[in-house]
Design a protein around this motif. Structure first.
Motif, short mmCIF file in Angstrom:
data_model
loop_
_atom_site.label_atom_id
_atom_site.label_comp_id
_atom_site.label_asym_id
_atom_site.label_seq_id
_atom_site.Cartn_x
_atom_site.Cartn_y
_atom_site.Cartn_z
N LYS A 130 91.85 59.81 94.19
CA LYS A 130 92.20 58.50 94.72
C LYS A 130 91.79 57.39 93.76
N ASN A 131 92.16 57.58 92.49
CA ASN A 131 91.88 56.63 91.41
C ASN A 131 90.40 56.49 91.08
N SER A 132 89.59 57.39 91.63
CA SER A 132 88.15 57.33 91.38
C SER A 132 87.73 58.54 90.54
N LEU A 133 86.89 58.28 89.55
CA LEU A 133 86.41 59.31 88.65
C LEU A 133 85.38 60.20 89.32
N GLU A 134 85.55 61.53 89.18
CA GLU A 134 84.58 62.48 89.71
C GLU A 134 84.24 63.51 88.64
N PRO A 135 83.01 63.52 88.14
CA PRO A 135 82.62 64.50 87.11
C PRO A 135 82.66 65.92 87.66
N LEU A 136 83.10 66.86 86.84
CA LEU A 136 83.01 68.26 87.23
C LEU A 136 81.57 68.73 87.26
N PHE A 137 80.77 68.18 86.31
CA PHE A 137 79.36 68.58 86.18
C PHE A 137 78.52 67.30 86.19
N LYS A 138 78.07 66.88 87.38
CA LYS A 138 77.41 65.59 87.52
C LYS A 138 76.13 65.49 86.70
N GLU A 139 75.42 66.62 86.53
CA GLU A 139 74.16 66.58 85.79
C GLU A 139 74.39 66.48 84.28
N GLN A 140 75.59 66.85 83.83
CA GLN A 140 75.85 66.89 82.39
C GLN A 140 76.55 65.63 81.88
N ILE A 141 77.21 64.90 82.75
CA ILE A 141 78.08 63.81 82.32
C ILE A 141 77.31 62.71 81.60
N LEU A 142 76.03 62.57 81.92
CA LEU A 142 75.23 61.50 81.31
C LEU A 142 74.59 61.92 79.99
N LYS A 143 74.69 63.19 79.65
CA LYS A 143 74.06 63.68 78.42
C LYS A 143 74.94 63.36 77.21
N LYS A 144 74.29 63.23 76.06
CA LYS A 144 75.03 63.09 74.81
C LYS A 144 75.69 64.42 74.48
N SER A 145 76.80 64.34 73.79
CA SER A 145 77.52 65.57 73.46
C SER A 145 76.67 66.52 72.63
N GLN A 146 75.77 65.97 71.80
CA GLN A 146 74.90 66.82 70.98
C GLN A 146 73.91 67.62 71.81
N GLU A 147 73.69 67.17 73.05
CA GLU A 147 72.74 67.86 73.92
C GLU A 147 73.38 68.97 74.74
N LEU A 148 74.70 69.07 74.68
CA LEU A 148 75.42 70.03 75.50
C LEU A 148 75.75 71.30 74.72
N GLU A 149 75.74 72.41 75.42
CA GLU A 149 76.16 73.66 74.80
C GLU A 149 77.65 73.59 74.47
N GLU A 172 88.10 70.27 71.98
CA GLU A 172 87.99 69.02 71.23
C GLU A 172 86.93 68.11 71.85
N HIS A 173 86.88 68.07 73.17
CA HIS A 173 85.86 67.32 73.90
C HIS A 173 85.13 68.31 74.81
N ASN A 174 83.83 68.19 74.86
CA ASN A 174 83.03 69.16 75.61
C ASN A 174 83.47 69.22 77.07
N ALA A 175 83.75 70.44 77.53
CA ALA A 175 84.28 70.62 78.90
C ALA A 175 83.27 70.23 79.96
N GLN A 176 81.99 70.19 79.61
CA GLN A 176 80.99 69.80 80.59
C GLN A 176 81.03 68.30 80.91
N ARG A 177 81.82 67.57 80.15
CA ARG A 177 81.98 66.15 80.42
C ARG A 177 83.37 65.86 81.01
N ALA A 178 84.04 66.89 81.47
CA ALA A 178 85.37 66.73 82.07
C ALA A 178 85.26 66.09 83.45
N ILE A 179 86.37 65.49 83.89
CA ILE A 179 86.38 64.78 85.17
C ILE A 179 87.62 65.15 85.98
N PHE A 180 87.53 64.96 87.29
CA PHE A 180 88.67 64.88 88.18
C PHE A 180 88.95 63.40 88.44
N ILE A 181 90.16 63.10 88.90
CA ILE A 181 90.45 61.77 89.45
C ILE A 181 90.87 61.96 90.89
#
Length: 230
Positions: free
Chosen positions: A152-171, A141-150
């Motif tokens: 200590k209450n802090s957001l951590e992207p699984l894929f740091k290079e992909q998190i800033l991309k638009k969903s249309q730009e992701l495979e 439903e949501h692109n897995a390349q934009r998934a995150i860990f939490i």
């Protein structure tokens, strides 16, 4: 494609934890396991080699009502840490004639929106590509390349290079939806692991990919099926 050497296994334990007796909950007056048995039968992929594996007398009787065969498995296999792999091995060890078959299909009752064409088409892909394993998948439903860990209450992207991309730009990403698993029996008996690569995929639409594990999943499936939206 030859169908005479395929066996279908439908795991249906009574001891589900999050949603009690989920495999025999009813939608439109029919138990979930009944939908899976009927899809398997109408696919004509298995001849009469369609088994429900259960530890439950109640589920056994329901499976027989839909004219499936029944394998009574040990009670222990209905509980953690055992899973689908163990249920498959128990079935093959207890029904050794099927070790000489070509393929075992595992169809989950908790995916009641499956249709016979899904079984037929997944088997066609499996055969044409000479896969040893295949799993049904659906688009996330949501692109897995934009998934995150939490952390200590802090957001951590699984894929740091992909998190800033638009969903249309992701495979496009997919997840295993649990509806269909096909395994070459001889290979599975060696590896005892259906994540043995390469694993083929059969893409199912999201609206037919509900895997019922919670009350919300069940109510959503009921809404779709009772209103014929799937």
């Amino acid at each position: 494609m030859t169908i005479s050497k395929n066996v279908c296994l439908i795991p249906a334990k009574a001891a589900s934890t999050r949603l009690k007796k989920k495999n025999i909950l009813k939608i439109n007056g029919k138990e979930l396991v009944g939908y899976t048995i009927e899809a398997a039968k109408t696919s004509d992929v298995f001849a009469d080699n369609i088994f429900v594996s259960t530890e439950s007398g109640e589920i056994r009787d329901i499976a027989l009502k839909y004219h499936a065969k029944v394998h009574i498995r040990p009670e222990a296999l209905a509980h953690d840490p055992y899973g689908i792999k163990d249920v498959m091995l128990d079935f093959l060890d207890s029904n050794s004639d099927y070790k000489d078959f070509d393929n075992i299909f595992v169809l989950l009752p908790t995916a009641p929106l499956i249709i016979s064409e899904d079984i037929i088409n997944s088997f066609s892909i499996y055969c044409k590509n000479d896969f040893k394993y295949l799993m049904s998948v659906s688009e996330t439903e949501h692109n897995a390349q934009r998934a995150i860990f939490i952390n200590k209450n802090s957001l951590e992207p699984l894929f740091k290079e992909q998190i800033l991309k638009k969903s249309q730009e992701l495979e496009t990403t997919y997840h295993v939806n649990g509806a269909i698993l096909i395994a070459n029996i001889k290979n599975f008996l060696i590896t005892e692991n259906f994540y043995t690569y390469p694993v083929g995929t059969y893409i199912m639409p999201r609206e037919r990919s509900i895997d019922i594990d919670t009350e919300f999943d069940y109510q959503l499936a009921k809404f779709i099926m009772e209103n014929k939206l799937g």
